[in-house]
Design an enzyme around this catalytic site. Structure first.
Site, PDB file in Angstrom:
ATOM      1  N   GLY A  16     -60.231  11.137  18.107  1.00 32.18           N
ATOM      2  CA  GLY A  16     -61.311  11.333  17.151  1.00 32.18           C
ATOM      3  C   GLY A  16     -62.122  12.593  17.386  1.00 32.18           C
ATOM      4  O   GLY A  16     -61.591  13.679  17.624  1.00 32.18           O
ATOM      5  N   ALA A  90     -68.624  10.249  24.446  1.00 34.96           N
ATOM      6  CA  ALA A  90     -68.123   8.886  24.642  1.00 34.96           C
ATOM      7  C   ALA A  90     -69.115   7.870  24.093  1.00 34.96           C
ATOM      8  O   ALA A  90     -70.323   7.963  24.334  1.00 34.96           O
ATOM      9  CB  ALA A  90     -67.876   8.624  26.129  1.00 34.96           C
ATOM     10  N   TYR A 154     -76.639  -0.310  17.928  1.00 35.08           N
ATOM     11  CA  TYR A 154     -76.021   1.013  17.863  1.00 35.08           C
ATOM     12  C   TYR A 154     -77.054   2.073  17.487  1.00 35.08           C
ATOM     13  O   TYR A 154     -77.157   3.124  18.136  1.00 35.08           O
ATOM     14  CB  TYR A 154     -74.883   1.003  16.843  1.00 35.08           C
ATOM     15  CG  TYR A 154     -74.245   2.358  16.625  1.00 35.08           C
ATOM     16  CD1 TYR A 154     -73.341   2.871  17.539  1.00 35.08           C
ATOM     17  CD2 TYR A 154     -74.558   3.124  15.503  1.00 35.08           C
ATOM     18  CE1 TYR A 154     -72.755   4.116  17.346  1.00 35.08           C
ATOM     19  CE2 TYR A 154     -73.977   4.363  15.303  1.00 35.08           C
ATOM     20  CZ  TYR A 154     -73.082   4.856  16.222  1.00 35.08           C
ATOM     21  OH  TYR A 154     -72.514   6.100  16.028  1.00 35.08           O
ATOM     22  N   ILE A 187     -67.619  10.188   9.259  1.00 37.84           N
ATOM     23  CA  ILE A 187     -66.450  10.928   9.731  1.00 37.84           C
ATOM     24  C   ILE A 187     -65.258   9.976   9.830  1.00 37.84           C
ATOM     25  O   ILE A 187     -65.361   8.876  10.370  1.00 37.84           O
ATOM     26  CB  ILE A 187     -66.721  11.556  11.117  1.00 37.84           C
ATOM     27  CG1 ILE A 187     -68.019  12.377  11.102  1.00 37.84           C
ATOM     28  CG2 ILE A 187     -65.543  12.427  11.537  1.00 37.84           C
ATOM     29  CD1 ILE A 187     -68.027  13.565  10.175  1.00 37.84           C
TER      30      ILE A 187
END
Length: 246
Positions: A16, A90, A154, A187
């Site tokens: 990615g 990461a 998140y 994305i």
């Protein structure tokens, strides 16, 4: 925007966005250490860079574990030299209603997405201080700019990354080290494809009517890692196709 002579670490570089960032930095001349838990993926990224004529090593380890970070840093220095560029990429994501987020899920998200950049930066910033030159680019998220449902843990973790970026930018501004962040918009990555998201449907709602590609983020990172961005620190370079405007 040559990065010749620089050593870069890209965490989460097996696929990615991280894979694209490692590739572009290597194309610019940097020697790249591809850090990832996924040993096979990290090796593939490093091998592709070698095949293209670049320099790269694959380093397997957990960026959210202090011992693993220390070992990865030591190996990187031994094989490539002191680190000049760090891309904290990461991370993980999850979709859960707020009331269903367990304490364990919260701690895991914060551990990977926020504690990880703290540990890696702390391990590598001494190299930059010694050199009097450094570039730290944190991959945050447009979700931390806009908010997002069913992603409270998140969003909170990525909001913390933005705060960490600004604090370090001020702390190291007179040391030749810049610290910026890139919040990707929508994305098209393997991580997104694994979630409960209709990629094509969401892309159609974007101002540009398409999902971004990992390379869109990578080129933004490469600019912030360059000498040409030496007077830019503590800033947000949004690669989001117009999803969020400041």
């Amino acid at each position: 925007m040559s990065l010749q002579g620089k050593v870069a670490v890209v965490t989460g570089g097996a696929r990615g966005i991280g894979q694209a960032v490692a590739t572009v930095l290597a194309e610019r001349g940097a020697a790249v250490a591809v850090w990832d838990l996924n040993a096979e993926g990290a090796e593939k990224t490093a091998a592709a860079i070698h095949e293209a004529g670049g320099t790269a090593i694959a380093v397997t380890g957990d960026a959210a574990d202090a011992g693993a970070v220390a070992a990865s840093a030591a190996r990187t220095r031994e094989e490539l030299g002191p680190v000049h560029i760090l891309v904290n990429n990461a991370g993980t994501t999850a979709y859960q209603a707020f009331t269903s987020i367990s304490e364990e899920a919260w701690d895991r998200m914060i551990g990977i997405n926020l504690k990880g950049p703290f540990l890696v930066t702390k391990a590598l910033v001494p190299d930059m201080l010694t050199a009097g030159w450094g570039r730290i680019v944190n991959i945050s998220s447009s979700s931390a700019q806009t908010g997002a449902p069913a992603m409270a843990h998140y969003v909170a973790s990525k909001g913390g990354v933005i705060g960490l970026t600004r604090a370090l930018a001020v702390e190291y501004a007179d040391k030749g080290i810049t610290v910026n962040h890139v919040p990707p918009g929508f994305i098209d990555t393997p991580l997104v494809r694994q979630g409960p998201v209709d990629v094509e449907a969401v892309a159609a709602t974007m101002p540009m009517k398409r999902a971004g590609q990992p390379s869109d983020v990578a080129y933004a990172v490469a600019y912030l890692a360059s000498d040409q961005a030496g007077y830019i620190t503590g800033q947000t370079l949004s690669a989001n196709g117009g999803r969020y405007l400041v």
